[in-house]
Scaffold this motif. Structure first.
Motif, PDB file in Angstrom:
ATOM      1  N   ALA A   7      33.903  27.905  17.579  1.00 29.99           N
ATOM      2  CA  ALA A   7      33.474  26.785  16.744  1.00 29.99           C
ATOM      3  C   ALA A   7      34.093  26.903  15.352  1.00 29.99           C
ATOM      4  N   MET A   8      35.410  27.058  15.320  1.00 26.62           N
ATOM      5  CA  MET A   8      36.098  27.215  14.044  1.00 26.62           C
ATOM      6  C   MET A   8      35.971  25.979  13.157  1.00 26.62           C
ATOM      7  N   CYS A  31      42.265  23.379  21.968  1.00 31.70           N
ATOM      8  CA  CYS A  31      40.989  23.758  21.362  1.00 31.70           C
ATOM      9  C   CYS A  31      39.840  23.553  22.334  1.00 31.70           C
ATOM     10  N   THR A  32      38.736  24.185  22.022  1.00 34.16           N
ATOM     11  CA  THR A  32      37.511  23.970  22.789  1.00 34.16           C
ATOM     12  C   THR A  32      36.954  22.584  22.485  1.00 34.16           C
ATOM     13  N   GLY A  33      36.093  22.093  23.381  1.00 32.62           N
ATOM     14  CA  GLY A  33      35.417  20.830  23.119  1.00 32.62           C
ATOM     15  C   GLY A  33      34.572  20.901  21.869  1.00 32.62           C
ATOM     16  N   ASP A  39      34.505  19.089  14.168  1.00 25.63           N
ATOM     17  CA  ASP A  39      35.224  18.685  12.970  1.00 25.63           C
ATOM     18  C   ASP A  39      34.762  17.294  12.534  1.00 25.63           C
ATOM     19  N   ILE A  40      34.575  16.398  13.505  1.00 22.12           N
ATOM     20  CA  ILE A  40      34.120  15.044  13.172  1.00 22.12           C
ATOM     21  C   ILE A  40      32.645  15.057  12.763  1.00 22.12           C
ATOM     22  N   THR A 273      37.915  33.492  10.604  1.00 24.45           N
ATOM     23  CA  THR A 273      37.556  32.551   9.543  1.00 24.45           C
ATOM     24  C   THR A 273      38.122  32.987   8.194  1.00 24.45           C
ATOM     25  N   ILE A 274      38.459  34.269   8.083  1.00 28.09           N
ATOM     26  CA  ILE A 274      39.069  34.794   6.857  1.00 28.09           C
ATOM     27  C   ILE A 274      40.596  34.811   6.984  1.00 28.09           C
TER      28      ILE A 274
END
Length: 286
Positions: A7-8, A31-33, A39-40, A273-274
């Motif tokens: 879930a980036m 990407c994953t679903g 993102d949206i 994430t970093i």
């Protein structure tokens, strides 16, 4: 190719990833679903998100209380059901049913491109669109692969609308097999002029699905002259085990025909994430 696991998007990778897309540093995304939709969701409901910095200390009752208040937790961030998930669902149902009635079929990412292009959600935007990687991808009409889309909030909702009869044809949304077929043709065409690098953020299906297109082309279709991936790089903090593809070291991929013995291979064992934003910043010269 950049692949996005987990879930980036909720970790707000879009802040750096969107600029990579705008500057044509990325040719295709897998990407994953979850990453596709979240993102949206962040775009339309950011101010309603709940932050839980002490998430490791939450009790089962604390977690249940979050559910009762319609919050779904992703590490230290809780996504609001009504403002994020249900708001996006309404827009998705409109494009799903329209295509269904017309007898048309689209990939999951194409339906989301349609929603963003329509502007139906614009009044709800709560972050700058320059920080939405999906918006940047839509503007570029970036090729995308979303394996296992069914394992997502929108995938679950889609199934529900098929069950209730709102959507008559379950195949109105094109399938994962069709994604692989599309990827095979894309890779064959795009690799004629140059090799294609593989930059994997995390692990799982977002990475394993697309990397397999190369051995499929060679071993299952018998095509010759198709190059292996030009390089392989991964950011992962997963440990190696029989239960974790995410932790498989790059050399293991040689035995599956995904990489060559001399393919440049890199792995950064750290928090994506970093590290991912730092690498993107370097690529962008920031």
């Amino acid at each position: 190719m950049v692949t996005l696991a987990g879930a980036m998007s909720t970790a707000e990778l879009g802040i750096s990833l969107a600029e990579m897309i705008r500057q044509d540093k990325i040719a295709i995304i897998s990407c994953t679903g979850a990453n596709l939709e979240e993102d949206i969701m962040n775009l339309v409901a950011h101010s309603h998100y709940k932050r839980v910095p002490n998430y490791r200390d939450l009790s089962p009752q604390d977690e249940w209380d979050l559910l009762e208040n319609h919050y779904n937790r992703v590490t230290d961030t809780c996504i609001p059901e009504m403002e994020a998930m249900r708001r996006l669902e309404k827009a998705m149902v409109d494009v799903w049913t329209k295509a269904d009635t017309a007898g048309e079929r689209y990939f999951p990412h194409e339906f989301m491109y349609q929603v963003l292009k329509s502007g139906v959600l614009e009044e709800n935007y709560q972050i700058d669109i320059k920080d939405s990687w999906m918006y940047a991808a839509m503007e570029k009409n970036l090729p995308m692969v979303v394996p296992g889309w069914e394992d997502s909030t929108m995938g679950n909702m889609y199934a529900g609308h098929v069950i209730t009869g709102d959507i008559k044809n379950v195949h109105t949304t094109r399938t994962g097999i069709e994604y692989m077929m599309m990827l095979a043709e894309w890779y064959t065409q795009e690799s004629t002029d140059s090799t294609i690098g593989f930059f994997q953020i995390g692990g799982g299906i977002a990475g394993d699905f697309p990397i397999c297109v190369v051995p499929m082309l060679h071993q299952d279709l018998g095509r010759t002259g198709v190059p292996l991936w030009g390089y392989f790089a991964q950011i992962s903090d997963s440990t190696t085990s029989y239960g974790s593809y995410s932790g498989a070291v790059p050399n293991e991929k040689i035995t599956w025909g995904k990489l060559g013995a001399k393919t440049p291979k890199f792995i950064v064992e750290s928090d994506a994430t970093i590290v991912a934003p730092l690498i993107f910043a370097w690529v962008l010269g920031q």
